[in-house]
Design a protein around this motif. Structure first.
Motif, PDB file in Angstrom:
ATOM      1  N   ARG A 285      69.027  74.416  15.620  1.00 31.78           N
ATOM      2  CA  ARG A 285      68.499  75.526  14.821  1.00 31.78           C
ATOM      3  C   ARG A 285      69.217  76.824  15.160  1.00 31.78           C
ATOM      4  O   ARG A 285      69.516  77.632  14.272  1.00 31.78           O
ATOM      5  N   VAL A 286      69.504  77.018  16.448  1.00 29.52           N
ATOM      6  CA  VAL A 286      70.254  78.214  16.849  1.00 29.52           C
ATOM      7  C   VAL A 286      71.643  78.193  16.221  1.00 29.52           C
ATOM      8  O   VAL A 286      72.109  79.193  15.664  1.00 29.52           O
ATOM      9  N   ARG A 287      72.328  77.038  16.311  1.00 29.15           N
ATOM     10  CA  ARG A 287      73.673  76.948  15.749  1.00 29.15           C
ATOM     11  C   ARG A 287      73.666  77.228  14.250  1.00 29.15           C
ATOM     12  O   ARG A 287      74.524  77.961  13.736  1.00 29.15           O
ATOM     13  N   GLN A 288      72.698  76.665  13.531  1.00 24.25           N
ATOM     14  CA  GLN A 288      72.647  76.866  12.087  1.00 24.25           C
ATOM     15  C   GLN A 288      72.355  78.315  11.719  1.00 24.25           C
ATOM     16  O   GLN A 288      72.792  78.793  10.672  1.00 24.25           O
ATOM     17  N   SER A 289      71.637  79.019  12.597  1.00 23.70           N
ATOM     18  CA  SER A 289      71.368  80.433  12.315  1.00 23.70           C
ATOM     19  C   SER A 289      72.621  81.281  12.440  1.00 23.70           C
ATOM     20  O   SER A 289      72.697  82.373  11.860  1.00 23.70           O
ATOM     21  N   PHE A 290      73.608  80.794  13.177  1.00 22.34           N
ATOM     22  CA  PHE A 290      74.888  81.493  13.307  1.00 22.34           C
ATOM     23  C   PHE A 290      75.931  80.944  12.335  1.00 22.34           C
ATOM     24  O   PHE A 290      76.757  81.697  11.818  1.00 22.34           O
ATOM     25  N   ASP A 291      75.932  79.646  12.131  1.00 23.44           N
ATOM     26  CA  ASP A 291      77.026  78.983  11.411  1.00 23.44           C
ATOM     27  C   ASP A 291      76.477  77.793  10.620  1.00 23.44           C
ATOM     28  O   ASP A 291      76.640  76.641  11.012  1.00 23.44           O
ATOM     29  N   PRO A 292      75.800  78.053   9.507  1.00 22.94           N
ATOM     30  CA  PRO A 292      75.089  76.978   8.792  1.00 22.94           C
ATOM     31  C   PRO A 292      75.988  75.881   8.253  1.00 22.94           C
ATOM     32  O   PRO A 292      75.545  74.739   8.110  1.00 22.94           O
ATOM     33  N   LYS A 293      77.233  76.180   7.941  1.00 22.50           N
ATOM     34  CA  LYS A 293      78.138  75.164   7.403  1.00 22.50           C
ATOM     35  C   LYS A 293      79.039  74.548   8.468  1.00 22.50           C
ATOM     36  O   LYS A 293      79.944  73.792   8.141  1.00 22.50           O
ATOM     37  N   SER A 294      78.785  74.888   9.722  1.00 20.96           N
ATOM     38  CA  SER A 294      79.561  74.346  10.845  1.00 20.96           C
ATOM     39  C   SER A 294      81.062  74.520  10.612  1.00 20.96           C
ATOM     40  O   SER A 294      81.847  73.579  10.713  1.00 20.96           O
ATOM     41  N   ILE A 295      81.436  75.745  10.328  1.00 25.49           N
ATOM     42  CA  ILE A 295      82.840  76.084  10.088  1.00 25.49           C
ATOM     43  C   ILE A 295      83.592  76.269  11.403  1.00 25.49           C
ATOM     44  O   ILE A 295      84.790  75.972  11.494  1.00 25.49           O
ATOM     45  N   LEU A 296      82.906  76.740  12.430  1.00 25.59           N
ATOM     46  CA  LEU A 296      83.562  77.147  13.673  1.00 25.59           C
ATOM     47  C   LEU A 296      83.542  76.028  14.709  1.00 25.59           C
ATOM     48  O   LEU A 296      82.477  75.585  15.146  1.00 25.59           O
ATOM     49  N   ASN A 297      84.726  75.576  15.101  1.00 26.94           N
ATOM     50  CA  ASN A 297      84.869  74.530  16.132  1.00 26.94           C
ATOM     51  C   ASN A 297      83.933  73.349  15.879  1.00 26.94           C
ATOM     52  O   ASN A 297      83.264  72.853  16.782  1.00 26.94           O
ATOM     53  N   ARG A 298      83.928  72.896  14.636  1.00 25.27           N
ATOM     54  CA  ARG A 298      83.036  71.803  14.243  1.00 25.27           C
ATOM     55  C   ARG A 298      83.285  70.558  15.098  1.00 25.27           C
ATOM     56  O   ARG A 298      84.407  70.104  15.232  1.00 25.27           O
ATOM     57  N   GLY A 299      82.205  70.044  15.676  1.00 30.89           N
ATOM     58  CA  GLY A 299      82.295  68.800  16.434  1.00 30.89           C
ATOM     59  C   GLY A 299      82.828  68.942  17.841  1.00 30.89           C
ATOM     60  O   GLY A 299      83.045  67.933  18.511  1.00 30.89           O
ATOM     61  N   ARG A 300      83.023  70.156  18.316  1.00 33.06           N
ATOM     62  CA  ARG A 300      83.576  70.293  19.672  1.00 33.06           C
ATOM     63  C   ARG A 300      82.557  69.916  20.740  1.00 33.06           C
ATOM     64  O   ARG A 300      82.897  69.319  21.753  1.00 33.06           O
ATOM     65  N   MET A 301      81.300  70.286  20.529  1.00 29.82           N
ATOM     66  CA  MET A 301      80.289  70.027  21.544  1.00 29.82           C
ATOM     67  C   MET A 301      79.460  68.775  21.270  1.00 29.82           C
ATOM     68  O   MET A 301      78.756  68.289  22.149  1.00 29.82           O
ATOM     69  N   THR A 302      79.512  68.261  20.047  1.00 34.50           N
ATOM     70  CA  THR A 302      78.747  67.057  19.708  1.00 34.50           C
ATOM     71  C   THR A 302      79.580  66.135  18.838  1.00 34.50           C
ATOM     72  O   THR A 302      80.331  66.580  17.971  1.00 34.50           O
ATOM     73  N   ARG A 303      79.414  64.842  19.064  1.00 27.91           N
ATOM     74  CA  ARG A 303      80.006  63.880  18.141  1.00 27.91           C
ATOM     75  C   ARG A 303      79.175  63.846  16.868  1.00 27.91           C
ATOM     76  O   ARG A 303      77.977  64.122  16.882  1.00 27.91           O
ATOM     77  N   LEU A 304      79.792  63.492  15.743  1.00 28.62           N
ATOM     78  CA  LEU A 304      79.061  63.398  14.498  1.00 28.62           C
ATOM     79  C   LEU A 304      77.938  62.385  14.651  1.00 28.62           C
ATOM     80  O   LEU A 304      78.155  61.260  15.092  1.00 28.62           O
ATOM     81  N   GLY A 305      76.718  62.834  14.328  1.00 30.08           N
ATOM     82  CA  GLY A 305      75.578  61.938  14.436  1.00 30.08           C
ATOM     83  C   GLY A 305      74.952  61.922  15.808  1.00 30.08           C
ATOM     84  O   GLY A 305      73.936  61.256  16.006  1.00 30.08           O
ATOM     85  N   ALA A 306      75.539  62.631  16.782  1.00 23.96           N
ATOM     86  CA  ALA A 306      74.989  62.648  18.143  1.00 23.96           C
ATOM     87  C   ALA A 306      74.130  63.889  18.315  1.00 23.96           C
ATOM     88  O   ALA A 306      74.237  64.865  17.597  1.00 23.96           O
ATOM     89  N   SER A 307      73.256  63.858  19.319  1.00 16.13           N
ATOM     90  CA  SER A 307      72.408  65.010  19.604  1.00 16.13           C
ATOM     91  C   SER A 307      73.217  66.087  20.293  1.00 16.13           C
ATOM     92  O   SER A 307      74.266  65.837  20.861  1.00 16.13           O
ATOM     93  N   SER A 308      72.703  67.317  20.235  1.00 15.25           N
ATOM     94  CA  SER A 308      73.422  68.454  20.804  1.00 15.25           C
ATOM     95  C   SER A 308      73.556  68.307  22.305  1.00 15.25           C
ATOM     96  O   SER A 308      72.645  67.844  22.981  1.00 15.25           O
ATOM     97  N   GLY A 309      74.699  68.730  22.831  1.00 14.04           N
ATOM     98  CA  GLY A 309      74.917  68.675  24.277  1.00 14.04           C
ATOM     99  C   GLY A 309      74.357  69.873  24.982  1.00 14.04           C
ATOM    100  O   GLY A 309      74.035  70.880  24.372  1.00 14.04           O
ATOM    101  N   SER A 310      74.234  69.770  26.263  1.00 10.85           N
ATOM    102  CA  SER A 310      73.731  70.873  27.062  1.00 10.85           C
ATOM    103  C   SER A 310      74.868  71.826  27.390  1.00 10.85           C
ATOM    104  O   SER A 310      76.044  71.479  27.275  1.00 10.85           O
ATOM    105  N   PRO A 311      74.568  73.092  27.753  1.00  6.65           N
ATOM    106  CA  PRO A 311      75.612  74.039  28.085  1.00  6.65           C
ATOM    107  C   PRO A 311      76.483  73.560  29.217  1.00  6.65           C
ATOM    108  O   PRO A 311      76.025  72.862  30.115  1.00  6.65           O
ATOM    109  N   ALA A 312      77.749  73.963  29.205  1.00  5.06           N
ATOM    110  CA  ALA A 312      78.643  73.605  30.274  1.00  5.06           C
ATOM    111  C   ALA A 312      78.338  74.389  31.520  1.00  5.06           C
ATOM    112  O   ALA A 312      78.828  74.083  32.582  1.00  5.06           O
TER     113      ALA A 312
END
Length: 418
Positions: free
Chosen positions: A391-418
């Motif tokens: 929800r936080v990510r979508q509030s910043f970047d709803p279309k996932s334009i920025l670094n799409r898929g860098r922190m999560t694989r498609l279909g995977a749950s969001s990762g924790s902060p590094a």
């Protein structure tokens, strides 16, 4: 691949808006030194921020610096060093681990990764020193978060979200950071030949003492295979090293080091090194030089595991025993770097099970592209945390334009902060 070089924040806005219109995701880079971290991304366009490299303001008396995101970290560190100041959180240079150009990282990459060095236990992390930021969201709009002093921050501090977000929330164009005076002296106590458990106990005793320790690390004997540089020479002939650092005015550092050596005498007689030699050793620890890409373990995947310090020794020793790998401890045992023999999944299931059982999480910092495509690089979050992160990510970047898929694989749950 299209390389889109921008000159200022307005250019960034135009590029992001064009990417939204064409539904073309962007990979954001400065000098590209951390492109090998995270899930491999499939994109045809690079947003290159390297031309945004100006120091906008530096006020040594106020202990703040404002700098554009593409500025080389090495140049900024040289500038503040000329005024006898530093970034207290001790930003890591990932070049050793990743095999990229040395000292080529940028300020934006430093904030995006959010990595802190050994002084994290005393000074906090990168996000704790980020006062303000200018950025462009995934809507193509510029925004400002924070300010030039802590008192300017009201409500929710968006800077905390940008640090460690790996460019998935916004394109950071400018940041304001706290700097701190460089101490007059530093001294490091060196204990030799302690095993994992004894080293953890010694570091815990040092950190629980009143002597204001600014670094506590342990390098097992096996991790010093053909290691060159300050850490290798200190460990020759090869022996495990337990390191405890103290900083401050010279008289204070000398007195505290002597008192701490007495406190730790049950673990052995401590050798003392100081100033330049001490600084060189801690740079090796900070950058994890024993696991360097060009060293004997360069082909091995490397995990970055954060856990409660009291659990560090048991976790690290168990992983080393079960995988045949090597480990290095920082943050008094709270940060474990683990290099493991090559495996199709980098032994992700085992590592994550052991880390979670110890109350921690694990990030795969170095591995070939084919391995990173198959597993979650960042530790999978629980369902509730993953939903909140999305929800936080979508509030910043709803279309996932920025670094799409860098922190999560498609279909995977969001990762924790590094």
């Amino acid at each position: 691949m299209d390389i889109l070089k921008v000159r200022d924040a307005k250019d960034v806005e135009h590029v992001v808006r064009a990417a939204i219109a064409s539904e073309q995701p962007l990979e954001i880079i400065g000098h590209g030194t951390k492109r090998l971290v995270g899930q491999p991304m499939a994109t045809n366009a690079l947003l290159d921020l390297s031309a945004l490299n100006a120091v906008k303001s530096y006020e040594p008396n106020e202990l703040i610096i404002t700098v554009e995101a593409g500025a080389p970290l090495s140049d900024v560190k040289s500038l503040i060093d000329s005024k006898n100041q530093r970034f207290a959180f001790e930003p890591m240079d990932t070049a050793w681990l990743l095999g990229t150009a040395a000292a080529a990282g940028t300020i934006g990459g430093m904030i995006g990764a959010g990595f802190a060095g050994p002084r994290r236990i005393q000074a906090g992390g990168a996000r704790d020193h980020l006062l303000g930021a200018h950025a462009v969201s995934g809507f193509g709009d510029s925004f400002k978060a924070g300010g030039r002093v802590v008192k300017n921050v009201t409500g929710y501090d968006l800077c905390k979200l940008l640090a460690g977000s790996w460019g998935t929330l916004a394109v950071v164009t400018e940041v304001t950071l706290k700097v701190m005076p460089r101490p007059e002296s530093e001294r490091t106590l060196v204990l030799r030949d302690l095993d994992h458990a004894a080293a953890n106990q010694a570091m815990t005793a040092a950190l629980g003492s009143p002597f204001d320790v600014s670094g506590a690390a342990h390098v097992p004997k096996s991790a010093l295979r053909d290691t060159i540089g300050a850490l290798g020479s200190l460990g020759a002939p090869r022996s495990a090293l337990t390191l405890v650092r103290l900083e401050g005015i010279t008289a204070s550092a000398v007195h505290r080091a002597a008192s701490l050596a007495k406190l730790l005498s049950t673990f052995g007689t401590a050798e003392t090194i100081d100033d330049e030699r001490s600084a060189a050793v801690w740079e090796c620890v900070r950058d994890v030089e024993p696991f360097a890409a060009k060293g004997p373990l360069g082909a091995w995947p490397v995990w970055r595991i954060v856990c409660p310090p009291a659990s560090g020794a048991a976790l690290g020793e168990r992983l080393a025993r079960e995988t045949g790998g090597d480990v290095l401890y920082d943050w008094g045992g709270g940060l474990i770097w683990a290099a493991m023999p090559p495996w199709p999944d980098a032994q992700a299931t085992l590592v994550r099970e052991r880390a979670a059982a110890a109350g921690g999480y694990a990030t795969l910092l170095r591995a070939p592209d084919e391995v990173r495509r198959q597993i979650d690089v960042f530790h999978p979050a629980s369902a509730g945390v993953a939903a909140l992160s999305e929800r936080v990510r979508q509030s910043f970047d709803p279309k996932s334009i920025l670094n799409r898929g860098r922190m999560t694989r498609l279909g995977a749950s969001s990762g924790s902060p590094a």
